[in-house]
Design a protein around this motif. Sequence first.
Motif, short mmCIF file in Angstrom:
data_model
loop_
_atom_site.label_atom_id
_atom_site.label_comp_id
_atom_site.label_asym_id
_atom_site.label_seq_id
_atom_site.Cartn_x
_atom_site.Cartn_y
_atom_site.Cartn_z
N ILE A 143 0.87 -1.29 0.12
CA ILE A 143 -0.02 0.17 0.09
C ILE A 143 0.84 1.36 -0.05
O ILE A 143 1.72 1.39 0.84
N ILE A 144 0.70 2.21 -0.98
CA ILE A 144 1.30 3.23 -0.96
C ILE A 144 0.48 4.71 -1.20
O ILE A 144 -0.58 4.55 -1.37
N GLN A 148 -2.44 11.84 -6.69
CA GLN A 148 -3.85 11.22 -7.00
C GLN A 148 -3.68 11.13 -8.46
O GLN A 148 -4.55 10.18 -9.35
N GLY A 149 -3.09 11.79 -9.40
CA GLY A 149 -3.09 11.54 -10.92
C GLY A 149 -2.09 10.64 -11.25
O GLY A 149 -1.81 10.58 -12.68
N ASP A 154 0.12 -0.50 -12.82
CA ASP A 154 0.05 -1.58 -11.50
C ASP A 154 -0.40 -1.07 -10.43
O ASP A 154 -0.47 -1.65 -9.33
N LEU A 155 -1.06 0.37 -10.48
CA LEU A 155 -1.49 0.83 -9.15
C LEU A 155 -2.91 0.72 -9.39
O LEU A 155 -3.87 1.10 -10.28
N MET A 265 -2.88 0.41 -4.23
CA MET A 265 -2.45 -0.69 -3.95
C MET A 265 -1.78 -1.28 -5.11
O MET A 265 -2.23 -1.04 -6.33
N VAL A 266 -0.43 -1.34 -5.07
CA VAL A 266 0.44 -1.99 -5.95
C VAL A 266 -0.01 -3.30 -6.56
O VAL A 266 0.03 -4.30 -5.58
N GLN A 267 -0.53 -3.57 -7.61
CA GLN A 267 -1.05 -4.95 -8.25
C GLN A 267 0.03 -5.85 -8.67
O GLN A 267 1.06 -5.19 -9.36
#
Length: 289
Positions: A143-144, A148-149, A154-155, A265-267
Motif C-alpha cells: 500500500i502506497i 492522485q493523478g 500496476d496501481l 494498492m500495488v497490483q
Amino acid sequence: MRHNLNLNWLRSFEAAARLLSFTSASREIGLTQTAVSQHIKALETQLNTRLFLRRAKSLQLTDAGKAYLVTVREALDMLDMSTTGLFGPRRARTITVRASMAFIVWLSARLGDFLQNHPDTSVEMVTSIWKNPADQQPVDVDIILANQGTARPDLKLLSPEMIVPVCSIASSETINVPDDLLHHSPIHIVGFDDHLARYLAAYGLRIESSAGRLTTDTTTAAIEMVAADLGYAVVIERFARQAIQTGQKIRIVGAPKELGQAHFMVQKDRRDADQSHVKEFEAWLAQQF
C-alpha cells in the motif's frame, strides 16, 4: 577471552545434568552414551572445571555444574524460543502486507472482520518507513501514498485522501480555527511537511517559519505528541478520525481539505492459483474505503 564451546556439548551437558544419567541423556537427544560422555569431557576440558561427580552407580553435579546448568538451560531455552519465533512453522495461507504505520493502525481496527471470515488465513503486517530500495522482503500486498493523478498500470486506486489539522483537547481555549494555528508550534512529520503548507494555503494562510520544536517520521507518533499537548499537526483525515475513535485526546480544528494524493494498492501478477487468498484480501481491503 571467549570460550570455543560446541553447542552439542552444551545440549549433552543440559540433558545429562537434568536426568543425572549419561545413558538417559543419550536416549533423549539421539546420541550414543559414549558420544554424550565425550561431549561432557570435552566441555570440562575447555572450561578446566569438573561439572559432574562420577560414581559407579550414580551421577551428581558439582557446585560449579549446578551453577552452570542454570545459565546453560536459560541460553538453550532462549535460543529455542528465538528460533521458533523467527523460523517456526507458519500458516500455509499467510498474507504479508506492507504499509505506513498510520495505515496499519487504521486497518487494524477493521482487520478482525477479515480474520473472522477467513480462519485459515493469517496476516503479517510490516511497515514501509523509509524502505530501502535494496530491501527484497517478499510482500503480497503493498500500500502506497502517491499523487492522485499517478498513471501507473500496476496501481489500483483505493481512495483519495483529505487532510485536517489536529490539536489536543487541552488546547481548546487557544486553537479553534485554522488562523489560530499560526500562533502555535507545528509538529513536523518527515516526508509530509507539505501537508501543513497545503492546508494553510487553502485558507490563504502562510506560516512565517517552517521551524518547529518537534519532528517525527510517522503520523502515528505525531498524533501521540499532539495528544500530549506538544503542538499541532496536519494529518490525513481518516487517521485523525481513527485516533479519536480509539480515545486519543485530540480534536480536529478545521474542515478537511484535499491532499492531492491517494492511497493505492500495488497490483501484482495473481495468475497463480495459490494466490487466491491474497485476491480475497485485496477485494476485502478495497471495500474498506
